[in-house]
Design an enzyme around this catalytic site. Sequence first.
Site, PDB file in Angstrom:
ATOM      1  N   HIS A 118      -8.131  -5.277  -0.228  1.00 51.13           N
ATOM      2  CA  HIS A 118      -6.736  -4.083   0.090  1.00 51.13           C
ATOM      3  C   HIS A 118      -5.646  -5.052   0.567  1.00 51.13           C
ATOM      4  CE1 HIS A 118      -3.896  -0.752  -0.513  1.00 51.13           C
ATOM      5  NE2 HIS A 118      -4.642  -0.043   0.809  1.00 51.13           N
ATOM      6  N   ASP A 123     -13.871  20.732   5.510  1.00 49.40           N
ATOM      7  CA  ASP A 123     -14.627  22.053   6.581  1.00 49.40           C
ATOM      8  C   ASP A 123     -13.796  22.112   7.816  1.00 49.40           C
ATOM      9  OD1 ASP A 123     -17.106  22.408   5.110  1.00 49.40           O
ATOM     10  OD2 ASP A 123     -17.997  21.334   5.894  1.00 49.40           O
ATOM     11  N   SER A 142       0.453  -1.218   0.277  1.00 47.89           N
ATOM     12  CA  SER A 142      -0.275  -0.081   0.137  1.00 47.89           C
ATOM     13  C   SER A 142       0.832   1.278  -0.274  1.00 47.89           C
ATOM     14  CB  SER A 142      -0.703  -0.292   1.385  1.00 47.89           C
ATOM     15  OG  SER A 142      -2.111   0.666   1.392  1.00 47.89           O
TER      16      SER A 142
END
Length: 267
Positions: A243, A183, A93
Site C-alpha cells: 500500500h 464494543d 489511498s
Amino acid sequence: MRFLCLHGYAFSVEVLQQQMEPITAHLPSDWEYEFLEAGMEPTELMLPNLKQVPKPNYSWYNFPYPEDVEEAYERLAAYVESEGPFDGIWGFSQGGSMAALLLLMHQAEHPDTPYPFKMAIFTSAFLPHSFDNGVISWDLTEKNTLEPTYLPGRIDVSHGKKLDWKKDLHTSIEYDMINAVKDELDFPVDLLLRWRPSDIPEKIPVPSVHVRGLKDHYSFVDESVYELFDPEMARKMTHRGGHNFPRYNEELVHFAELIIETVVSLH
C-alpha cells in the site's frame, strides 16, 4: 501541468510529498504539484497502530457518517473552485477515493459541463462513498452481532432484492471495520454505501492512470476504481510493493511513462 495532490488516511502533506519524490523525479521539471491537507483527526478505531504513525497526521473522514463525508467533499470542492484551475488530480489511498468522489459528483450534478480536471492519477485508491445510495443502519442484536437495515436514498441499489450487506461490495469494508470495534461504538450507526462501477450510468470520460501494489494488505484496493473510468482513456499498472508508491526504478519509469502518455493524449 498543475496537479492537485491528496494524501491518504493518517497521512500529511509532508509525508505525501516525500513518497511522491521518486516518481516526480521522472516527470518534467516544470510540472507543479499542489497539496491539500485533510481536515479531520484520524482515530485508533480505524487504524489500531495509529500511535506508531508519524505526526501530524490527518484524515478526510473516519467512519463514513454522511455529515463527515459531505464536509470533506464540500471542503475539497471549495478548494478546487477557489484555487483552480488544475490540469490534473492525483490521489493516494483515501485521497484517491476523494478524487474519484469529486469526479462522480461532477458527472451526477453537471453532466453537460467540462470536468474540473483534464486527467486523474490514482495510487492505491479504493471506491468512494455515495450520497445517493442511501445508508446502512447497523445495530447490535441481543446476541451481540451486527444487524443491517438498508435505508435507500435517491437510488435503491438493492433493486428490491435482499442483499447480504455483510459481504456486498457497497458495505463489506465498513462491516469488517465496525465489527472489529463494535464494543466501543454507540449504536445504531448509520453509514454511507460505496459506489460500485455498476451504479454509474456511464464511465467517467476523464483520462486516468491507476497504480496499485500486488502485496497491498487492504483487500479493497483492487480494480474497482479503474472500472469507474472509460477504459479507452484509462491506463493501469501494478508494482511489486504494497500500500504505497512504486519503489523500483523500472516500475517508476513505467509509471512515469503512463502519466506522460496520458498528458500527451490530452493534446
